[in-house]
Design an enzyme around this catalytic site. Structure first.
Site, PDB file in Angstrom:
ATOM      1  CB  THR A  54      -0.916   0.049   1.245  1.00 59.12           C
ATOM      2  OG1 THR A  54      -0.121  -0.217   2.408  1.00 59.12           O
ATOM      3  CG2 THR A  54      -2.013  -0.970   1.149  1.00 59.12           C
ATOM      4  CB  SER A 125      -9.109  -3.222   1.902  1.00 60.75           C
ATOM      5  OG  SER A 125      -7.932  -2.441   2.057  1.00 60.75           O
TER       6      SER A 125
END
Length: 256
Positions: A54, A125
């Site tokens: 990320t 997520s």
């Protein structure tokens, strides 16, 4: 891990619990300051997703419009496929789904059905982009990259500033600990970045955690936070903005 794409899973009760002060008080009763317990004590039913890959950006403009953006390719190079037309690395987001298994280990909980793969379904997520308001005025923008540890990293930076009263830079620089419930291990920072910044949870804190029964392990990676705080105290109109970009990844804030 009871969450899932609301187009496919009814998450009404789960979200209501997450926002409920009454539910928070019930969770508080499971916490003891002198000892820790196994995952079942804290309600762990499903195996965790080990997402990663990320990046996060926090933005505030001159009109106090705020943006918190977390994005991912879900691995160092996503799915390792590059679009020849756009040059964009395609993500590996399918990796964030829970996968049904015929056989599960006695020591590991089963995968979460709410997050099983379905056509057109979005996977779960750990992204936690956060905008903080007080009396409808902007107080802060915070977010973190760091895969499955994102929620813990974001929470610690938030609490450092708003609960412990630390300044924005200290809130980000403070060493962090992570716990995913499963495995039942506390990961703690003790590492030096390529530019020489050292992050280490103090030995006294590590010792206290071990006395409570925690198993400790050095974290091989860390979360990286981008934190903007607006100070409105005693100021007219738009307040002072303080931006911190986490040096754990060599970042620096920019203003225009």
């Amino acid at each position: 891990m009871n969450l899932g794409d609301p187009d496919f899973v009814d998450v009404t009760d789960v979200v209501a619990d997450m926002l409920s002060p009454k539910f928070a008080k019930e969770l508080k009763k499971t916490i003891y300051d002198n000892t820790t317990f196994g995952p079942k004590h804290y309600g762990g039913r499903w195996n965790q997703i080990n997402d990663h890959g990320t990046s996060h950006v926090s933005i505030v403009d001159s009109n106090q419009n705020a943006v918190a953006i977390t994005n991912t390719v879900n691995a160092f190079f996503g799915s390792k496929i590059l679009s020849p037309r756009t040059g964009i690395v395609l993500n590996n987001e399918m990796d964030d789904f829970s996968m049904p298994m015929n056989n599960t280990s006695a020591n590991a909980p089963p995968p979460a059905p709410s997050n099983f793969v379905r056509p057109c379904k979005r996977p779960l997520s750990s992204m936690t982009p956060t905008i903080v308001l007080k009396d409808e005025k902007l107080k802060a923008v915070v977010g973190v990259s760091g895969g499955a540890n994102i929620i813990a990293g974001t929470t610690q930076v938030f609490l450092n500033h708003f609960a412990l009263g630390m300044d924005p830079l200290s809130s980000v620089m403070a060493p962090r600990v992570y716990h995913q419930l499963i495995p039942n291990v506390v990961m703690y920072e003790n590492w030096t970045t390529v530019i020489g910044d050292h992050f280490e949870v103090p030995a006294t804190i590590r010792s206290d955690l071990q006395k409570k029964g925690h198993v400790l392990q050095v974290s091989a990676s860390a979360t990286v936070s981008q934190f903007i705080v607006q100070n409105l105290d005693g100021l007219k109109g738009n307040g002072e903005l303080v931006a911190v970009s986490d040096p754990r990844k060599g970042g620096f804030p920019a203003g225009f």
